[in-house]
Design a protein around this motif. Structure first.
Motif, PDB file in Angstrom:
ATOM      1  N   TYR A 133       0.813  -1.213   0.000  1.00  0.00           N
ATOM      2  CA  TYR A 133       0.000   0.000   0.000  1.00  0.00           C
ATOM      3  C   TYR A 133       0.851   1.270   0.000  1.00  0.00           C
ATOM      4  O   TYR A 133       0.316   2.366  -0.094  1.00  0.00           O
ATOM      5  N   TYR A 186      -3.814   3.359  -5.556  1.00  0.00           N
ATOM      6  CA  TYR A 186      -4.524   2.441  -4.663  1.00  0.00           C
ATOM      7  C   TYR A 186      -4.330   1.018  -5.212  1.00  0.00           C
ATOM      8  O   TYR A 186      -4.688   0.743  -6.359  1.00  0.00           O
ATOM      9  N   CYS A 228     -10.400  -3.874   5.721  1.00  0.00           N
ATOM     10  CA  CYS A 228     -10.883  -2.891   4.733  1.00  0.00           C
ATOM     11  C   CYS A 228      -9.800  -2.424   3.778  1.00  0.00           C
ATOM     12  O   CYS A 228     -10.086  -1.694   2.824  1.00  0.00           O
ATOM     13  N   GLU A 250      -7.372  -0.370   1.806  1.00  0.00           N
ATOM     14  CA  GLU A 250      -7.240   1.085   1.607  1.00  0.00           C
ATOM     15  C   GLU A 250      -8.606   1.773   1.604  1.00  0.00           C
ATOM     16  O   GLU A 250      -8.719   2.929   1.202  1.00  0.00           O
ATOM     17  N   GLY A 251      -9.639   1.053   1.989  1.00  0.00           N
ATOM     18  CA  GLY A 251     -10.921   1.679   2.321  1.00  0.00           C
ATOM     19  C   GLY A 251     -11.908   1.925   1.197  1.00  0.00           C
ATOM     20  O   GLY A 251     -12.934   2.565   1.414  1.00  0.00           O
ATOM     21  N   LYS A 252     -11.663   1.373  -0.006  1.00  0.00           N
ATOM     22  CA  LYS A 252     -12.548   1.744  -1.117  1.00  0.00           C
ATOM     23  C   LYS A 252     -14.003   1.331  -0.869  1.00  0.00           C
ATOM     24  O   LYS A 252     -14.923   2.095  -1.187  1.00  0.00           O
ATOM     25  N   ALA A 310      -6.936   4.881   3.635  1.00  0.00           N
ATOM     26  CA  ALA A 310      -8.399   4.812   3.739  1.00  0.00           C
ATOM     27  C   ALA A 310      -8.936   6.122   4.333  1.00  0.00           C
ATOM     28  O   ALA A 310      -9.926   6.678   3.853  1.00  0.00           O
ATOM     29  N   LYS A 311      -8.249   6.609   5.351  1.00  0.00           N
ATOM     30  CA  LYS A 311      -8.697   7.867   5.988  1.00  0.00           C
ATOM     31  C   LYS A 311      -8.580   9.030   4.996  1.00  0.00           C
ATOM     32  O   LYS A 311      -9.447   9.900   4.936  1.00  0.00           O
ATOM     33  N   PHE A 359     -12.521   4.334  10.968  1.00  0.00           N
ATOM     34  CA  PHE A 359     -11.440   3.388  10.648  1.00  0.00           C
ATOM     35  C   PHE A 359     -10.624   3.128  11.905  1.00  0.00           C
ATOM     36  O   PHE A 359     -10.253   4.074  12.608  1.00  0.00           O
TER      37      PHE A 359
END
Ligand SMILES: C[S@@+](CC[C@H](N)C(=O)[O-])C[C@H]1O[C@@H](n2cnc3c(N)ncnc32)[C@H](O)[C@@H]1O
Length: 271
Positions: free
Chosen positions: A76, A81, A111, A113-115, A140-141, A153
């Motif tokens: 990451y 992403y 989660c 990278e939060g997509k 992600a944030k 998160f």
């Protein structure tokens, strides 16, 4: 602790005899005995397999403290992403089954990278999401901030995280292969217990098939995962209503080399 003690402790913790461990490694039990007595060391080429069978990292096997950087932190650690920004198709299944007429509470486990968490939050869900990767959570944030949504998160490890609140939707994509077999029942029971009535659990898991090769970007740590058997995830939800249970083979290009995965998908409703 020295390496012999570490091997002996982990072996016993997993309930293996020296003979069982030796068979898993295709070596004699005398070799295991010698390691545990510190009268010889495992061959360096055997370390990845030995660490995988003992469900620890090579660092821990050699008595070093765990590194804070997970393999995913490295993946990451780029501008882009790693998994892209297109939401998983299962997010649309969530919207179909539980349209956000009210702010349903969602938990996204692993989660990345939060997509998906951000996509669901943008669509009116009240989302919490966790991962073990600091870098994934950081990105992600950033994504949530860019999209102007709130997502709770936090860092946690699926293997020992006990839910402290109830959710309407518990979702996890591409993560459960990190859950060792001996922990599966306890972890899934905890998720089920913290799902609200009529809530859903929506989980996919890679399953091993003899005719599908391991992905080329598989990291050594991923060998720690016990294989999931075809259909195994369904059995944990035998007492819930199945909205979907499916096995699918799909092409993937992660790491830049085309390969295939086999995946089981369950959407189960607490009825
Ligand atoms: C294949 S990625 C999937 C990421 C995300 N669900 C997605 O589809 O974009 C697997 C994720 O699981 C996370 N992970 C691995 N082991 C974990 C654990 N024990 N607890 C929580 N997350 C974990 C990794 O850090 C990684 O972000």
């Amino acid at each position: 602790m020295n390496i012999g003690e570490i091997i002996s402790n982990k072996r016993k913790e997993l309930g293996f005899t020296q003979q069982v461990l030796a068979e898993k490694l295709n070596i004699s039990f005398q070799s295991v005995s010698k390691w545990e007595n510190n009268s010889s060391y495992p061959d360096i080429l055997l370390l990845p397999r030995l660490a995988a069978v003992l469900e620890i990292s090579i660092d821990s096997l050699l008595g070093y403290p765990p590194r804070s950087l997970t393999d995913y932190d490295k993946r990451y650690n780029t501008e882009n992403y790693y998994w892209g920004l297109i939401p998983n198709t299962l997010c649309y299944e969530i919207m179909r089954l539980k349209p956000p007429a009210k702010p349903f509470k969602v938990l996204d486990i692993g989660c990345g990278e939060g997509k998906d968490a951000v996509f669901l939050a943008r669509n009116g869900y009240n989302v919490a999401a966790f991962d073990v990767s600091d870098k994934g959570l950081e990105k992600a944030k950033e994504l949530a901030a860019k999209c102007n949504v709130n997502v709770d998160f936090f860092k946690a490890d699926l293997r020992d995280y006990k839910l402290d609140t109830d959710y309407d939707i518990i979702f996890s994509s591409g993560v459960f292969h990190y859950l060792p077999r001996r922990l599966r029942e306890g972890v899934i029971d905890n998720l089920k217990a913290h799902t609200n009535p009529n809530g859903i659990n929506i989980i996919n898991v890679f399953v091993k098939k003899p005719f599908i090769q391991l992905p080329p970007d598989l990291e050594v740590s991923e060998l720690n995962a016990d294989d999931w058997k075809s259909g195994e995830i369904f059995t944990y939800y035998h007492d819930w209503l199945f909205q979907k249970c499916e096995e699918t083979i799909f092409k993937c290009n992660s790491g830049g080399t085309p390969h295939k995965h086999c995946m089981d998908i369950i959407i189960a409703e607490k009825n």
